[in-house]
Design a protein around this motif. Sequence first.
Motif, PDB file in Angstrom:
ATOM      1  N   LYS A   1      54.552  -1.089  25.207  1.00  0.00           N
ATOM      2  CA  LYS A   1      54.357   0.277  24.737  1.00  0.00           C
ATOM      3  C   LYS A   1      55.507   1.155  25.230  1.00  0.00           C
ATOM      4  O   LYS A   1      56.021   0.964  26.321  1.00  0.00           O
ATOM      5  CB  LYS A   1      53.037   0.839  25.256  1.00  0.00           C
ATOM      6  N   PRO A   2      55.889   2.132  24.426  1.00  0.00           N
ATOM      7  CA  PRO A   2      56.941   3.053  24.847  1.00  0.00           C
ATOM      8  C   PRO A   2      56.406   4.083  25.832  1.00  0.00           C
ATOM      9  O   PRO A   2      55.193   4.219  26.020  1.00  0.00           O
ATOM     10  CB  PRO A   2      57.371   3.720  23.549  1.00  0.00           C
ATOM     11  N   VAL A   3      57.330   4.804  26.434  1.00  0.00           N
ATOM     12  CA  VAL A   3      57.007   5.874  27.369  1.00  0.00           C
ATOM     13  C   VAL A   3      57.402   7.189  26.716  1.00  0.00           C
ATOM     14  O   VAL A   3      58.465   7.299  26.116  1.00  0.00           O
ATOM     15  CB  VAL A   3      57.789   5.684  28.694  1.00  0.00           C
ATOM     16  N   LYS A   4      56.532   8.171  26.811  1.00  0.00           N
ATOM     17  CA  LYS A   4      56.824   9.495  26.270  1.00  0.00           C
ATOM     18  C   LYS A   4      57.586  10.265  27.347  1.00  0.00           C
ATOM     19  O   LYS A   4      57.032  10.655  28.361  1.00  0.00           O
ATOM     20  CB  LYS A   4      55.508  10.184  25.933  1.00  0.00           C
ATOM     21  N   LEU A   5      58.907  10.453  27.150  1.00  0.00           N
ATOM     22  CA  LEU A   5      59.740  11.126  28.146  1.00  0.00           C
ATOM     23  C   LEU A   5      59.676  12.640  28.022  1.00  0.00           C
ATOM     24  O   LEU A   5      59.894  13.353  28.995  1.00  0.00           O
ATOM     25  CB  LEU A   5      61.184  10.654  28.019  1.00  0.00           C
ATOM     26  N   SER A   6      59.392  13.133  26.832  1.00  0.00           N
ATOM     27  CA  SER A   6      59.180  14.557  26.588  1.00  0.00           C
ATOM     28  C   SER A   6      58.362  14.669  25.306  1.00  0.00           C
ATOM     29  O   SER A   6      57.973  13.661  24.728  1.00  0.00           O
ATOM     30  CB  SER A   6      60.509  15.305  26.461  1.00  0.00           C
ATOM     31  N   GLN A   7      58.140  15.880  24.862  1.00  0.00           N
ATOM     32  CA  GLN A   7      57.318  16.076  23.665  1.00  0.00           C
ATOM     33  C   GLN A   7      57.892  15.337  22.453  1.00  0.00           C
ATOM     34  O   GLN A   7      57.153  14.801  21.648  1.00  0.00           O
ATOM     35  CB  GLN A   7      57.191  17.560  23.357  1.00  0.00           C
ATOM     36  N   ARG A   8      59.212  15.282  22.338  1.00  0.00           N
ATOM     37  CA  ARG A   8      59.830  14.684  21.156  1.00  0.00           C
ATOM     38  C   ARG A   8      60.657  13.438  21.449  1.00  0.00           C
ATOM     39  O   ARG A   8      61.347  12.941  20.568  1.00  0.00           O
ATOM     40  CB  ARG A   8      60.703  15.731  20.473  1.00  0.00           C
ATOM     41  N   VAL A   9      60.606  12.936  22.671  1.00  0.00           N
ATOM     42  CA  VAL A   9      61.416  11.771  23.029  1.00  0.00           C
ATOM     43  C   VAL A   9      60.527  10.630  23.510  1.00  0.00           C
ATOM     44  O   VAL A   9      59.810  10.765  24.498  1.00  0.00           O
ATOM     45  CB  VAL A   9      62.454  12.123  24.124  1.00  0.00           C
ATOM     46  N   THR A  10      60.598   9.516  22.782  1.00  0.00           N
ATOM     47  CA  THR A  10      59.861   8.308  23.123  1.00  0.00           C
ATOM     48  C   THR A  10      60.880   7.206  23.336  1.00  0.00           C
ATOM     49  O   THR A  10      61.824   7.068  22.562  1.00  0.00           O
ATOM     50  CB  THR A  10      58.910   7.921  21.978  1.00  0.00           C
ATOM     51  N   ALA A  11      60.721   6.421  24.401  1.00  0.00           N
ATOM     52  CA  ALA A  11      61.686   5.367  24.704  1.00  0.00           C
ATOM     53  C   ALA A  11      60.988   4.188  25.366  1.00  0.00           C
ATOM     54  O   ALA A  11      59.864   4.303  25.854  1.00  0.00           O
ATOM     55  CB  ALA A  11      62.783   5.912  25.608  1.00  0.00           C
ATOM     56  N   TRP A  12      61.668   3.053  25.357  1.00  0.00           N
ATOM     57  CA  TRP A  12      61.148   1.837  25.968  1.00  0.00           C
ATOM     58  C   TRP A  12      61.932   1.520  27.224  1.00  0.00           C
ATOM     59  O   TRP A  12      63.150   1.710  27.282  1.00  0.00           O
ATOM     60  CB  TRP A  12      61.280   0.655  25.006  1.00  0.00           C
ATOM     61  N   ASN A  13      61.234   1.012  28.226  1.00  0.00           N
ATOM     62  CA  ASN A  13      61.877   0.565  29.452  1.00  0.00           C
ATOM     63  C   ASN A  13      62.645  -0.722  29.137  1.00  0.00           C
ATOM     64  O   ASN A  13      62.074  -1.669  28.587  1.00  0.00           O
ATOM     65  CB  ASN A  13      60.831   0.324  30.538  1.00  0.00           C
ATOM     66  N   ILE A  14      63.919  -0.754  29.461  1.00  0.00           N
ATOM     67  CA  ILE A  14      64.756  -1.912  29.130  1.00  0.00           C
ATOM     68  C   ILE A  14      64.272  -3.167  29.844  1.00  0.00           C
ATOM     69  O   ILE A  14      64.275  -4.254  29.264  1.00  0.00           O
ATOM     70  CB  ILE A  14      66.234  -1.614  29.447  1.00  0.00           C
ATOM     71  N   GLY A  15      63.815  -3.046  31.077  1.00  0.00           N
ATOM     72  CA  GLY A  15      63.300  -4.207  31.801  1.00  0.00           C
ATOM     73  C   GLY A  15      62.107  -4.832  31.101  1.00  0.00           C
ATOM     74  O   GLY A  15      61.997  -6.058  30.994  1.00  0.00           O
ATOM     75  N   ALA A  16      61.203  -3.993  30.578  1.00  0.00           N
ATOM     76  CA  ALA A  16      60.026  -4.500  29.854  1.00  0.00           C
ATOM     77  C   ALA A  16      60.436  -5.185  28.558  1.00  0.00           C
ATOM     78  O   ALA A  16      59.885  -6.225  28.190  1.00  0.00           O
ATOM     79  CB  ALA A  16      59.055  -3.361  29.572  1.00  0.00           C
ATOM     80  N   VAL A  17      61.428  -4.618  27.867  1.00  0.00           N
ATOM     81  CA  VAL A  17      61.900  -5.220  26.617  1.00  0.00           C
ATOM     82  C   VAL A  17      62.597  -6.550  26.904  1.00  0.00           C
ATOM     83  O   VAL A  17      62.367  -7.541  26.199  1.00  0.00           O
ATOM     84  CB  VAL A  17      62.840  -4.258  25.857  1.00  0.00           C
TER      85      VAL A  17
END
Length: 108
Positions: free
Chosen positions: A80-96
């Motif tokens: 699952k991605p992490v919500k870094l701000s209201q409009r920014v969603t990203a994935w942890n590179i280690g998890a990927v």
Amino acid sequence: MSLSPTKPHASIAKTVVNANGAASAAPRHVNPSVFDHLPDSAFIRESQLVQSPKRPGLLAPLPFSAPTLWRMVKAGTFPKPVKLSQRVTAWNIGAVRAWIAAQTDGKD
């Protein structure tokens, strides 16, 4: 306020002469993946994670589209991605990277 027309962009393709003397268009430069150069603690956005027909020169670590990525997240088969701000969603590179390694284990 009036807008002035924009100038067309010049083509970035260059002509290359091969060993036989025939001219052809040079291949476009392919940007290396940022994924390979970041630490496991970093985060990566969807646009850098999956292939896109809008950005054919961008290398991406995952060979599928954004809709497939989101279907896999919903099904629980991709991190699952992490919500870094209201409009920014990203994935942890280690998890990927761990997910990629798990997909390739035992397939050699």
